[in-house]
Enzyme design. Structure first.
Site, PDB file in Angstrom:
ATOM      1  N   HIS A   5       0.817  -1.218   0.000  1.00  0.00           N
ATOM      2  CA  HIS A   5       0.000   0.000   0.000  1.00  0.00           C
ATOM      3  C   HIS A   5       0.852   1.270   0.000  1.00  0.00           C
ATOM      4  O   HIS A   5       0.391   2.321  -0.401  1.00  0.00           O
ATOM      5  CB  HIS A   5      -1.020  -0.003   1.154  1.00  0.00           C
ATOM      6  CG  HIS A   5      -0.480   0.326   2.498  1.00  0.00           C
ATOM      7  ND1 HIS A   5      -0.097  -0.653   3.404  1.00  0.00           N
ATOM      8  CD2 HIS A   5      -0.264   1.521   3.114  1.00  0.00           C
ATOM      9  CE1 HIS A   5       0.321  -0.067   4.525  1.00  0.00           C
ATOM     10  NE2 HIS A   5       0.232   1.250   4.366  1.00  0.00           N
ATOM     11  N   ASP A  35       0.035  -7.535   1.520  1.00  0.00           N
ATOM     12  CA  ASP A  35       0.483  -6.145   1.572  1.00  0.00           C
ATOM     13  C   ASP A  35       2.011  -6.048   1.618  1.00  0.00           C
ATOM     14  O   ASP A  35       2.575  -5.265   2.370  1.00  0.00           O
ATOM     15  CB  ASP A  35      -0.144  -5.400   2.753  1.00  0.00           C
ATOM     16  CG  ASP A  35      -0.016  -3.883   2.599  1.00  0.00           C
ATOM     17  OD1 ASP A  35       0.145  -3.402   1.463  1.00  0.00           O
ATOM     18  OD2 ASP A  35      -0.053  -3.181   3.634  1.00  0.00           O
ATOM     19  N   SER A 113       4.304   2.477   8.214  1.00  0.00           N
ATOM     20  CA  SER A 113       4.064   1.362   7.301  1.00  0.00           C
ATOM     21  C   SER A 113       5.317   1.029   6.509  1.00  0.00           C
ATOM     22  O   SER A 113       5.985   1.915   5.985  1.00  0.00           O
ATOM     23  CB  SER A 113       2.939   1.699   6.322  1.00  0.00           C
ATOM     24  OG  SER A 113       1.712   1.739   6.980  1.00  0.00           O
TER      25      SER A 113
END
Length: 172
Positions: A5, A35, A113
């Site tokens: 992402h 992901d 992230s």
């Protein structure tokens, strides 16, 4: 290696190193279900691989450190413990069907992230991927920030997916 992402809609990717250098990178492969994305960086000068805790057991209560750039504060580190194993983060993730996350209470915020989650010896045990946030009365997620519950993809999953993305460009 980073989260899919993070590079999902990127037209250009630049990786910045802690010494201030930057290099262009390209996506080798991405897997939306886990992901995970693999990048090829345009340099190897001054780089060395980080240690991995491959095959080591992780336990509830183990001390961990989350790295990333939360809210743009580059190269930040927070400390916490493993709160749980084998967690599902379906209520907080907008992608994938993966459900075997490491839950931690290390402060993880937008910008963490793709950063590593490491053990007390600095070995990678996972990759920061999601945070739990409060939900409003309408059921929508409020502005994301640390609520004391974050999730990381376990190293064993990362290693398996990365190998497949490098070899085949996809995960089977």
């Amino acid at each position: 290696v980073t989260n899919a992402h993070v590079v999902r809609n990127a037209t250009r990717i630049t990786v910045q190193f802690s010494d201030g250098r930057a290099a262009d990178a390209e996506v080798v492969g991405r897997d939306a279900d886990t992901d995970i994305a693999v990048l090829r960086v345009g340099t190897s000068e001054g780089l060395f691989p980080v240690g991995r805790a491959s095959g080591l057991d992780l336990h509830q209560g183990d001390r961990v450190y989350a790295f990333g750039s939360p809210f743009g504060f580059k190269f930040s580190m927070s400390e916490g413990i493993v709160s749980g194993m084998g967690r599902s983060a379906r209520g907080v993730m907008e992608f994938g069907g993966f459900t075997n996350f490491i839950q931690t209470d290390a402060a993880v915020n937008p910008g963490n992230s793709g950063g590593p989650l490491v053990d007390i010896r600095g070995r990678v045990i996972g990759m920061n991927v999601a945070i739990a946030t409060a939900r409003g009365a309408t059921g929508t997620t409020s502005e994301g920030q640390s609520a004391g519950i974050s999730f990381a993809i376990p190293l064993a999953t990362i290693e398996s997916v990365v190998e497949q993305l490098i070899e085949k460009g996809a995960v089977s």
